[in-house]
Design an enzyme around this catalytic site. Structure first.
Site, PDB file in Angstrom:
ATOM      1  N   HIS A 197      38.429  37.832  33.404  1.00 41.28           N
ATOM      2  CA  HIS A 197      37.932  39.111  32.908  1.00 41.28           C
ATOM      3  C   HIS A 197      37.126  38.889  31.626  1.00 41.28           C
ATOM      4  O   HIS A 197      37.087  37.788  31.079  1.00 41.28           O
ATOM      5  CB  HIS A 197      39.100  40.072  32.670  1.00 41.28           C
ATOM      6  CG  HIS A 197      39.747  40.536  33.935  1.00 41.28           C
ATOM      7  ND1 HIS A 197      40.926  40.015  34.403  1.00 41.28           N
ATOM      8  CD2 HIS A 197      39.360  41.461  34.850  1.00 41.28           C
ATOM      9  CE1 HIS A 197      41.248  40.605  35.538  1.00 41.28           C
ATOM     10  NE2 HIS A 197      40.317  41.479  35.841  1.00 41.28           N
TER      11      HIS A 197
ATOM     12  N   LYS B  78      44.958  48.704  45.749  1.00 42.24           N
ATOM     13  CA  LYS B  78      45.862  49.283  44.750  1.00 42.24           C
ATOM     14  C   LYS B  78      46.142  50.764  45.031  1.00 42.24           C
ATOM     15  O   LYS B  78      47.258  51.254  44.824  1.00 42.24           O
ATOM     16  CB  LYS B  78      45.280  49.096  43.340  1.00 42.24           C
ATOM     17  CG  LYS B  78      45.321  47.650  42.864  1.00 42.24           C
ATOM     18  CD  LYS B  78      46.746  47.153  42.780  1.00 42.24           C
ATOM     19  CE  LYS B  78      46.858  45.710  42.386  1.00 42.24           C
ATOM     20  NZ  LYS B  78      48.263  45.239  42.366  1.00 42.24           N
TER      21      LYS B  78
ATOM     22  N   SER C 198      45.802  49.210  38.573  1.00 44.58           N
ATOM     23  CA  SER C 198      44.688  48.909  37.679  1.00 44.58           C
ATOM     24  C   SER C 198      43.850  50.165  37.477  1.00 44.58           C
ATOM     25  O   SER C 198      43.815  51.050  38.336  1.00 44.58           O
ATOM     26  CB  SER C 198      43.828  47.813  38.306  1.00 44.58           C
ATOM     27  OG  SER C 198      42.540  47.788  37.750  1.00 44.58           O
ATOM     28  N   SER C 199      43.146  50.221  36.358  1.00 48.41           N
ATOM     29  CA  SER C 199      42.296  51.379  36.078  1.00 48.41           C
ATOM     30  C   SER C 199      41.111  51.463  37.038  1.00 48.41           C
ATOM     31  O   SER C 199      40.458  52.509  37.129  1.00 48.41           O
ATOM     32  CB  SER C 199      41.775  51.321  34.639  1.00 48.41           C
ATOM     33  OG  SER C 199      41.053  50.122  34.421  1.00 48.41           O
ATOM     34  N   CYS C 200      40.832  50.394  37.801  1.00 48.41           N
ATOM     35  CA  CYS C 200      39.693  50.428  38.727  1.00 48.41           C
ATOM     36  C   CYS C 200      39.960  51.321  39.937  1.00 48.41           C
ATOM     37  O   CYS C 200      39.069  51.534  40.759  1.00 48.41           O
ATOM     38  CB  CYS C 200      39.318  49.031  39.181  1.00 48.41           C
ATOM     39  SG  CYS C 200      40.484  48.289  40.318  1.00 48.41           S
TER      40      CYS C 200
ATOM     41  N   TYR D 131      39.580  45.600  45.899  1.00 45.35           N
ATOM     42  CA  TYR D 131      40.787  45.525  45.061  1.00 45.35           C
ATOM     43  C   TYR D 131      41.317  46.926  44.779  1.00 45.35           C
ATOM     44  O   TYR D 131      42.524  47.187  44.877  1.00 45.35           O
ATOM     45  CB  TYR D 131      40.455  44.807  43.752  1.00 45.35           C
ATOM     46  CG  TYR D 131      41.625  44.648  42.818  1.00 45.35           C
ATOM     47  CD1 TYR D 131      42.631  43.720  43.078  1.00 45.35           C
ATOM     48  CD2 TYR D 131      41.729  45.418  41.661  1.00 45.35           C
ATOM     49  CE1 TYR D 131      43.705  43.554  42.225  1.00 45.35           C
ATOM     50  CE2 TYR D 131      42.796  45.266  40.794  1.00 45.35           C
ATOM     51  CZ  TYR D 131      43.778  44.341  41.081  1.00 45.35           C
ATOM     52  OH  TYR D 131      44.856  44.189  40.227  1.00 45.35           O
TER      53      TYR D 131
END
Length: 313
Positions: free
Chosen positions: A180, A141, A108-110, A137
């Site tokens: 989201h 990742k 994920s971009s997070c 999270y």
């Protein structure tokens, strides 16, 4: 990938996994290993080890994860860290033990620092502090990315990592507590339209900027990378363009046909100020998205209307 190869799509009922499965079927793959979470609990190390030993998949798309929006990420912090680490550890290690030809790990971009320069380049990983609300999270990742890198370094495994931007599309989650921003808006505007509400209240100021990619585009990119990308470093998947949350809200409002007013609750958090992916690496490998945002929101809303009773609401 050979057309008769045995392919395991972990998380095939979720938005990402189901899109990957559709994309594979579309181009002629037929030999799938599919298990629901009830049939195979990926958090259970022994169950995963037994599954891989018995089935011996050739290729693995690791799209299974515990996911959610700001509220879910910040409320169930321990769950997000523990469950995602467990899923990744079990699947990646079993893929190594059972000599899987190639594995794709989806993140994920997070994973990128909250205040990293924009757009987000792959090399910005671990260069600063994470956004607090989704830190557990993100840490899980990042651990998955590093597992793929180190299993490649130590054992020669062809494990690759892809980091999608914000996603939306068929089989999305429309639960207002755990979804989201884009699917939450679709549901809010739809229900306001049906109920004749005079306004819709949205979180924050509307000023943060976000990039959105349709799940079907993501799936096409995943197949393309499985065929063409074999490097250690992660690769971003996105459109390379973003919009403010306020612009997004107005687009969803118009697509849904809600005619009331927007109210912004500025007592609620905005989250990361901006998250735009640098997709120049992906473009250099020859892949670019096809579905533009307004068209994609139209497709997502039609899916919401068609499958309303079966969706996660």
């Amino acid at each position: 990938m050979e057309k008769d190869a045995k392919i395991y799509v972990a998380g095939h009922r979720g938005m990402v996994g189901s899109a990957i499965l559709r994309a594979l079927q579309k181009v002629g793959y037929t030999n799938f290993l599919l298990r629901t979470s009830k049939e195979l609990d990926l958090r259970n190390q022994q169950a995963v080890a037994d599954f891989f030993a018995a089935e011996k998949p050739d290729y693995v798309f690791l799209a299974a994860a515990k996911v959610g929006g700001i509220v879910a990420n910040n409320t169930y912090r321990a769950d997000f860290l523990y469950e995602n680490l467990s899923i990744q550890n079990n699947v990646i290690h079993s893929a190594y033990v059972n000599k899987v030809t190639k594995l794709m790990f989806l993140g994920s971009s997070c994973i990128y620092p909250k205040l990293a320069p924009q757009p987000l380049k792959e090399e910005y990983l671990l260069s600063g502090y994470l956004e607090y609300t989704n830190e557990p999270y993100a840490i899980a990742k990042i651990a998955g990315i590093k597992m793929c890198e180190e299993y490649r370094n130590q054992y020669g495994c062809n494990f690759i990592s892809a980091m999608p931007t914000n996603l939306y599309g068929p089989n999305d989650n429309y639960d207002l507590q755990n979804s989201h921003v884009l699917p939450a808006m679709i549901r809010k505007f739809h229900e306001a339209k049906i109920n004749g509400a005079p306004n819709v209240t949205l979180w924050g100021t509307g000023s943060p900027m976000r990039e959105f990619l349709h799940a079907d585009d993501l799936a096409e990119a995943c197949l393309y990378l499985m065929e063409n990308y074999n490097e250690r470093e992660l690769v971003n998947i996105g459109t390379g363009t973003d919009v403010t949350i306020k612009e997004l809200a107005n687009t969803v409002k118009n697509v849904v046909g809600f005619e009331g007013e927007l109210v912004w609750d500025t007592s609620k958090p905005d989250g990361t100020p901006r998250k735009l992916m640098d997709v120049s690496k992906l473009h250099s490998y020859g892949w670019k998205h096809k579905i533009e945002l307004e068209d994609g929101i139209g497709l997502a809303y039609q899916d919401f209307l068609t499958n309303h009773d079966a969706l996660r609401l």
